[in-house]
Motif scaffolding. Sequence first.
Motif, mmCIF file in Angstrom:
data_model
loop_
_atom_site.group_PDB
_atom_site.id
_atom_site.type_symbol
_atom_site.label_atom_id
_atom_site.label_comp_id
_atom_site.label_asym_id
_atom_site.label_seq_id
_atom_site.Cartn_x
_atom_site.Cartn_y
_atom_site.Cartn_z
ATOM 1 N N SER A 42 0.823 -1.202 0.000
ATOM 2 C CA SER A 42 0.000 0.000 0.000
ATOM 3 C C SER A 42 0.864 1.263 0.000
ATOM 4 O O SER A 42 0.536 2.248 -0.675
ATOM 5 C CB SER A 42 -0.924 -0.003 1.222
ATOM 6 O OG SER A 42 -1.667 1.182 1.302
ATOM 7 N N PHE A 45 2.070 1.749 -3.551
ATOM 8 C CA PHE A 45 1.005 2.317 -4.378
ATOM 9 C C PHE A 45 0.826 3.807 -4.104
ATOM 10 O O PHE A 45 0.593 4.608 -5.025
ATOM 11 C CB PHE A 45 -0.315 1.584 -4.132
ATOM 12 C CG PHE A 45 -0.460 0.310 -4.901
ATOM 13 C CD1 PHE A 45 -0.263 0.292 -6.266
ATOM 14 C CD2 PHE A 45 -0.814 -0.870 -4.269
ATOM 15 C CE1 PHE A 45 -0.400 -0.886 -6.994
ATOM 16 C CE2 PHE A 45 -0.950 -2.046 -4.974
ATOM 17 C CZ PHE A 45 -0.738 -2.057 -6.350
ATOM 18 N N GLY A 49 1.349 7.245 -6.747
ATOM 19 C CA GLY A 49 0.243 8.133 -7.084
ATOM 20 C C GLY A 49 -1.097 7.452 -7.165
ATOM 21 O O GLY A 49 -2.092 8.101 -7.472
ATOM 22 N N ALA A 50 -1.158 6.156 -6.916
ATOM 23 C CA ALA A 50 -2.432 5.411 -6.958
ATOM 24 C C ALA A 50 -2.988 5.332 -5.540
ATOM 25 O O ALA A 50 -2.930 4.291 -4.878
ATOM 26 C CB ALA A 50 -2.224 4.029 -7.554
ATOM 27 N N GLU A 51 -3.517 6.453 -5.069
ATOM 28 C CA GLU A 51 -3.999 6.495 -3.689
ATOM 29 C C GLU A 51 -5.238 5.637 -3.491
ATOM 30 O O GLU A 51 -5.464 5.098 -2.398
ATOM 31 C CB GLU A 51 -4.287 7.940 -3.281
ATOM 32 C CG GLU A 51 -5.438 8.611 -4.019
ATOM 33 C CD GLU A 51 -5.037 9.152 -5.367
ATOM 34 O OE1 GLU A 51 -5.930 9.639 -6.087
ATOM 35 O OE2 GLU A 51 -3.839 9.084 -5.711
ATOM 36 N N PHE A 52 -6.059 5.470 -4.543
ATOM 37 C CA PHE A 52 -7.250 4.635 -4.419
ATOM 38 C C PHE A 52 -6.868 3.174 -4.172
ATOM 39 O O PHE A 52 -7.430 2.506 -3.294
ATOM 40 C CB PHE A 52 -8.105 4.755 -5.679
ATOM 41 C CG PHE A 52 -9.323 3.881 -5.670
ATOM 42 C CD1 PHE A 52 -10.432 4.228 -4.912
ATOM 43 C CD2 PHE A 52 -9.370 2.710 -6.410
ATOM 44 C CE1 PHE A 52 -11.559 3.419 -4.899
ATOM 45 C CE2 PHE A 52 -10.481 1.900 -6.398
ATOM 46 C CZ PHE A 52 -11.586 2.253 -5.636
ATOM 47 N N LEU A 53 -5.903 2.660 -4.933
ATOM 48 C CA LEU A 53 -5.447 1.285 -4.724
ATOM 49 C C LEU A 53 -4.805 1.117 -3.352
ATOM 50 O O LEU A 53 -4.954 0.064 -2.718
ATOM 51 C CB LEU A 53 -4.452 0.904 -5.825
ATOM 52 C CG LEU A 53 -5.018 0.736 -7.236
ATOM 53 C CD1 LEU A 53 -3.905 0.390 -8.211
ATOM 54 C CD2 LEU A 53 -6.100 -0.323 -7.257
ATOM 55 N N ALA A 125 0.746 8.190 -12.064
ATOM 56 C CA ALA A 125 -0.549 7.549 -12.290
ATOM 57 C C ALA A 125 -1.658 8.545 -12.563
ATOM 58 O O ALA A 125 -2.824 8.188 -12.572
ATOM 59 C CB ALA A 125 -0.931 6.705 -11.078
ATOM 60 N N THR A 133 -10.619 11.786 -12.487
ATOM 61 C CA THR A 133 -9.892 11.436 -11.271
ATOM 62 C C THR A 133 -9.210 10.079 -11.419
ATOM 63 O O THR A 133 -9.480 9.325 -12.365
ATOM 64 C CB THR A 133 -10.852 11.410 -10.075
ATOM 65 O OG1 THR A 133 -11.865 10.412 -10.304
ATOM 66 C CG2 THR A 133 -11.517 12.767 -9.889
ATOM 67 N N ASN A 134 -8.357 9.775 -10.458
ATOM 68 C CA ASN A 134 -7.630 8.505 -10.483
ATOM 69 C C ASN A 134 -8.585 7.332 -10.338
ATOM 70 O O ASN A 134 -8.442 6.313 -11.024
ATOM 71 C CB ASN A 134 -6.590 8.496 -9.357
ATOM 72 C CG ASN A 134 -5.711 7.272 -9.404
ATOM 73 O OD1 ASN A 134 -6.091 6.223 -8.911
ATOM 74 N ND2 ASN A 134 -4.537 7.416 -9.983
ATOM 75 N N THR A 135 -9.573 7.458 -9.500
ATOM 76 C CA THR A 135 -10.535 6.377 -9.294
ATOM 77 C C THR A 135 -11.386 6.150 -10.535
ATOM 78 O O THR A 135 -11.652 5.005 -10.928
ATOM 79 C CB THR A 135 -11.435 6.704 -8.094
ATOM 80 O OG1 THR A 135 -10.620 6.979 -6.952
ATOM 81 C CG2 THR A 135 -12.367 5.556 -7.794
ATOM 82 N N LEU A 138 -9.329 4.385 -13.224
ATOM 83 C CA LEU A 138 -9.171 2.967 -12.908
ATOM 84 C C LEU A 138 -10.448 2.192 -13.183
ATOM 85 O O LEU A 138 -10.410 1.065 -13.692
ATOM 86 C CB LEU A 138 -8.756 2.817 -11.435
ATOM 87 C CG LEU A 138 -8.520 1.396 -10.929
ATOM 88 C CD1 LEU A 138 -7.358 0.759 -11.677
ATOM 89 C CD2 LEU A 138 -8.249 1.392 -9.427
#
Length: 236
Positions: A42, A45, A49-53, A125, A133-135, A138
């Motif tokens: 975590s 991740f 830059g993949a804060e959602f993951l 990311a 947004t990142n989410t 994805l």
Amino acid sequence: MIAALAFYIFAAILIASAVMVVTSRNPVHSVLFLILAFFNASALFLMAGAEFLAMILVIVYVGAVAVLFLFVVMMLDIDFAQLRQGFQRYAPLGAVIGAILFLELLFVYGSWQFAPDAATLRMNAVPADPTVTNTEALGRLVYTDYIYLFQISGLILLVAMIGAIVLTLRDKPANSKRQDIGTQIARAEAVPLAKVPAGAGLGTLGIIRRKLPEPPKPKAVAQDDHGHGGHHGGHH
């Protein structure tokens, strides 16, 4: 410099904890090392830059899956000594399968080629569209471009879960209690209702309660002339 140092620290701890998950003899220790591996993954991740993951890995895998594994391992009465009895017999077959998988990994690594723009996308990311947004990006990838692979992975996990349950319950003793729905809802042995007059008691139905035994009476204690009970001891 600090980001690179943090990356190597988290990666080293992740690899070490993953090795301990496989090599630990105690299954509870394996689950604890698995939780440590999830936390370090975590962190990687989050650095990418993949804060959602990163949050999903902590909330779902650490907070639910790993804790569930820990409770299941601690509650199941599994004889691990019996499970290890066939290790030497199946060790050659396992070595052959491991060698085949290792050769496949070598073939994949030898034919692997990075995309031309992979270097520019490394550790970045953020989607190309600033309004996405990142989410959301994805979700578009998982549920549009890779929807079939996502469904297949879920099916594989379902089969693995069913297989684990079957392997765990195959040696269940025959005298264990099981739920019998037919017996629970059957009315063959039902007690007929009867109208009992008020104050008649159970004797009207022929039900006689067994009398309870009377409590033992206290033993009488002999007393002397001075009103003291007990035995007289001799004096020398």
